[in-house]
Write an enzyme that holds these catalytic residues in place. Structure first.
Site, PDB file in Angstrom:
ATOM      1  N   HIS A 257      -3.323  10.260   2.959  1.00 54.62           N
ATOM      2  CA  HIS A 257      -4.366   9.303   3.308  1.00 54.62           C
ATOM      3  C   HIS A 257      -5.704  10.020   3.278  1.00 54.62           C
ATOM      4  O   HIS A 257      -5.776  11.232   3.034  1.00 54.62           O
ATOM      5  CB  HIS A 257      -4.099   8.683   4.681  1.00 54.62           C
ATOM      6  CG  HIS A 257      -2.986   7.692   4.681  1.00 54.62           C
ATOM      7  ND1 HIS A 257      -3.087   6.471   4.054  1.00 54.62           N
ATOM      8  CD2 HIS A 257      -1.737   7.740   5.236  1.00 54.62           C
ATOM      9  CE1 HIS A 257      -1.958   5.798   4.219  1.00 54.62           C
ATOM     10  NE2 HIS A 257      -1.118   6.549   4.926  1.00 54.62           N
ATOM     11  N   ASP A 258      -6.756   9.277   3.547  1.00 52.14           N
ATOM     12  CA  ASP A 258      -8.104   9.823   3.439  1.00 52.14           C
ATOM     13  C   ASP A 258      -8.264  11.122   4.216  1.00 52.14           C
ATOM     14  O   ASP A 258      -8.880  12.078   3.737  1.00 52.14           O
ATOM     15  CB  ASP A 258      -9.119   8.785   3.936  1.00 52.14           C
ATOM     16  CG  ASP A 258     -10.529   9.101   3.488  1.00 52.14           C
ATOM     17  OD1 ASP A 258     -10.925   8.667   2.395  1.00 52.14           O
ATOM     18  OD2 ASP A 258     -11.243   9.807   4.226  1.00 52.14           O
TER      19      ASP A 258
ATOM     20  N   LEU B  43       7.859  -8.379  -7.184  1.00 46.21           N
ATOM     21  CA  LEU B  43       8.014  -7.695  -8.465  1.00 46.21           C
ATOM     22  C   LEU B  43       9.470  -7.327  -8.755  1.00 46.21           C
ATOM     23  O   LEU B  43       9.815  -7.005  -9.901  1.00 46.21           O
ATOM     24  CB  LEU B  43       7.144  -6.433  -8.487  1.00 46.21           C
ATOM     25  CG  LEU B  43       5.647  -6.662  -8.715  1.00 46.21           C
ATOM     26  CD1 LEU B  43       4.881  -5.353  -8.562  1.00 46.21           C
ATOM     27  CD2 LEU B  43       5.403  -7.262 -10.095  1.00 46.21           C
ATOM     28  N   LYS B  44      10.316  -7.351  -7.722  1.00 45.00           N
ATOM     29  CA  LYS B  44      11.735  -7.060  -7.951  1.00 45.00           C
ATOM     30  C   LYS B  44      12.514  -8.299  -8.368  1.00 45.00           C
ATOM     31  O   LYS B  44      13.701  -8.204  -8.705  1.00 45.00           O
ATOM     32  CB  LYS B  44      12.336  -6.452  -6.693  1.00 45.00           C
ATOM     33  CG  LYS B  44      11.727  -5.086  -6.344  1.00 45.00           C
ATOM     34  CD  LYS B  44      12.358  -4.486  -5.112  1.00 45.00           C
ATOM     35  CE  LYS B  44      11.711  -3.124  -4.797  1.00 45.00           C
ATOM     36  NZ  LYS B  44      12.295  -2.509  -3.579  1.00 45.00           N
TER      37      LYS B  44
ATOM     38  N   ARG C 180       9.016   2.106 -12.848  1.00 44.60           N
ATOM     39  CA  ARG C 180      10.329   1.670 -12.362  1.00 44.60           C
ATOM     40  C   ARG C 180      10.354   0.169 -12.093  1.00 44.60           C
ATOM     41  O   ARG C 180      11.381  -0.485 -12.249  1.00 44.60           O
ATOM     42  CB  ARG C 180      10.703   2.435 -11.093  1.00 44.60           C
ATOM     43  CG  ARG C 180      11.042   3.891 -11.329  1.00 44.60           C
ATOM     44  CD  ARG C 180      11.885   4.460 -10.191  1.00 44.60           C
ATOM     45  NE  ARG C 180      11.193   4.411  -8.921  1.00 44.60           N
ATOM     46  CZ  ARG C 180      10.383   5.371  -8.464  1.00 44.60           C
ATOM     47  NH1 ARG C 180      10.164   6.449  -9.222  1.00 44.60           N
ATOM     48  NH2 ARG C 180       9.813   5.265  -7.290  1.00 44.60           N
TER      49      ARG C 180
ATOM     50  N   ASP D 193     -11.264   7.341  -0.141  1.00 41.25           N
ATOM     51  CA  ASP D 193     -10.857   5.986  -0.509  1.00 41.25           C
ATOM     52  C   ASP D 193     -11.993   5.225  -1.189  1.00 41.25           C
ATOM     53  O   ASP D 193     -11.791   4.568  -2.214  1.00 41.25           O
ATOM     54  CB  ASP D 193     -10.420   5.215   0.736  1.00 41.25           C
ATOM     55  CG  ASP D 193      -9.083   5.694   1.282  1.00 41.25           C
ATOM     56  OD1 ASP D 193      -8.444   6.548   0.634  1.00 41.25           O
ATOM     57  OD2 ASP D 193      -8.682   5.218   2.355  1.00 41.25           O
TER      58      ASP D 193
END
Length: 359
Positions: free
Chosen positions: A144-145, A79-80, A109, A168
């Site tokens: 996290h979970d 994606l960059k 961004r 999750d």
């Protein structure tokens, strides 16, 4: 007349762009695939981290990856890189919905935020699935979970983790529901929307029944009176059989509890259904026999008692196998299992449609 396992695909023709990774987003789009949506999953050049988990089924895939991402079209991009970004933006322009799981602000961004993609597609339903949501003091925090279940009271003071990822999985399910609802709104109004689903909020929703009961009763920490489903009653509790197998008793209705009392020849237990002082006596009795005994005596008598099953036992369970909820096959000579979608629809002619599973 259709067969009992013909797929039910109400989302056929719906196009989803999946910018997520790992379990929550994978769960959401797995459910959408099961319902017939076409999902294009954008992965980093190294692939989704789920691919690298064990056990492996092929050099670039794991059983977990097959479970979550089977049936999705995979596209690896950076994606960059302007070319990669442009490819994703073109896919979004053709999509009905996008789901992403970056921390708040990261998608924007990278150039794939809601304003970026909706400017090319005003009907786009865009869902952000993150740990703490797009707003609030914790919005940018990592988690996290284990963190989400601890913050929302699910642990109940125990130091034992749930054996499944509550936040999750529930977050993924709610995200899928949000996308379906958003698609309905976009169809009706001709314009999309940015949806915000938080894993912590999802865990809080799971815990909601006990939470509101506790708060309404002004119960102090440690007082379980407002939570009868927490194991504090003899009729709703996990007991250990003689061979170490767990026996789950869920006899909340008096008729089931009375039947248990009858089967174990303890009529004096009937009026003590919710008496916590009875728990040691019940535990002693269940602990005197192996799990197989209680499967024969209580489970098969339809008393809301079940004996814990291992994963292997689940894979051979006549109920789950009979419904197609667990199926097995082979990939490159390696035996694998598929957990089927929970969606089944009874056809108008009387036969059962099942949403998409590996055939």
């Amino acid at each position: 007349m259709t067969g009992p396992h013909q797929p039910w695909l109400p989302l056929r023709g719906v196009r989803i762009l999946d910018l997520t990774s790992m379990l929550p987003g994978g769960t959401a789009t797995r459910l959408l695939v099961d319902l017939g949506a076409h999902v294009t999953k954008i992965e980093p050049l190294a692939g989704d981290p789920v691919r690298a988990l064990h056990p492996r089924v092929e050099p670039d895939s794991s059983v977990q990856h097959r479970y979550l991402d089977g049936g999705k079209q995979s596209v690896r991009v950076d994606l960059k890189d302007p070319a990669g970004l442009e490819r994703v933006r073109m896919l979004a322009a053709e999509a009905d919905a996008v789901i992403e799981s970056f921390r708040p602000g990261v998608a924007a961004r990278l150039g794939v935020g809601y304003s970026d993609l909706s400017s090319m597609n005003s009907r786009l339903v865009y869902l952000s699935l993150s740990g703490y949501g797009q707003s609030g003091p914790r919005a940018s925090s990592a988690g996290h979970d284990v963190n989400f279940v601890s913050l929302t009271g699910i642990l109940g003071g125990s130091d034992r983790l749930p054996t499944v990822q509550v936040a999750d999985v529930s977050g993924g399910m709610l995200a899928a529901l949000g996308i379906v609802a958003g698609l309905r709104e976009a169809q009706a109004e001709g314009v999309g929307r940015h949806l915000d689903v938080s894993l912590a909020d999802s865990a809080l929703f799971v815990a909601g029944l006990q939470t509101v009961a506790t708060l309404a009763g002004d119960i102090t920490d440690g007082d379980t009176a407002a939570a009868p489903l927490d194991g504090s009653s003899p009729c709703y509790r996990i007991y250990r059989a003689r061979d170490g197998i767990n026996v789950a008793v869920g006899a909340l209705e008096p008729k089931f509890w009375a039947r248990i009392a009858e089967l174990v020849d303890r009529p004096d237990w009937v009026p003590r259904q919710f008496d916590p002082d009875l728990i040691p006596d019940v535990a002693e009795l269940i602990g005197s026999q192996p799990g197989s005994h209680w499967k024969n005596v209580l489970e098969r008598a339809d008393t809301c008692v079940t004996v814990e099953q291992s994963a292997w036992e689940v894979s051979a369970d006549e109920h789950f196998v009979g419904r197609g909820s667990v199926t097995s096959g082979a990939i490159d000579g390696v035996r694998t299992w598929r957990i089927g979608t929970p969606f089944q629809a009874v056809a108008r002619a009387g036969s059962v449609h099942r949403s998409a599973i590996d055939q």
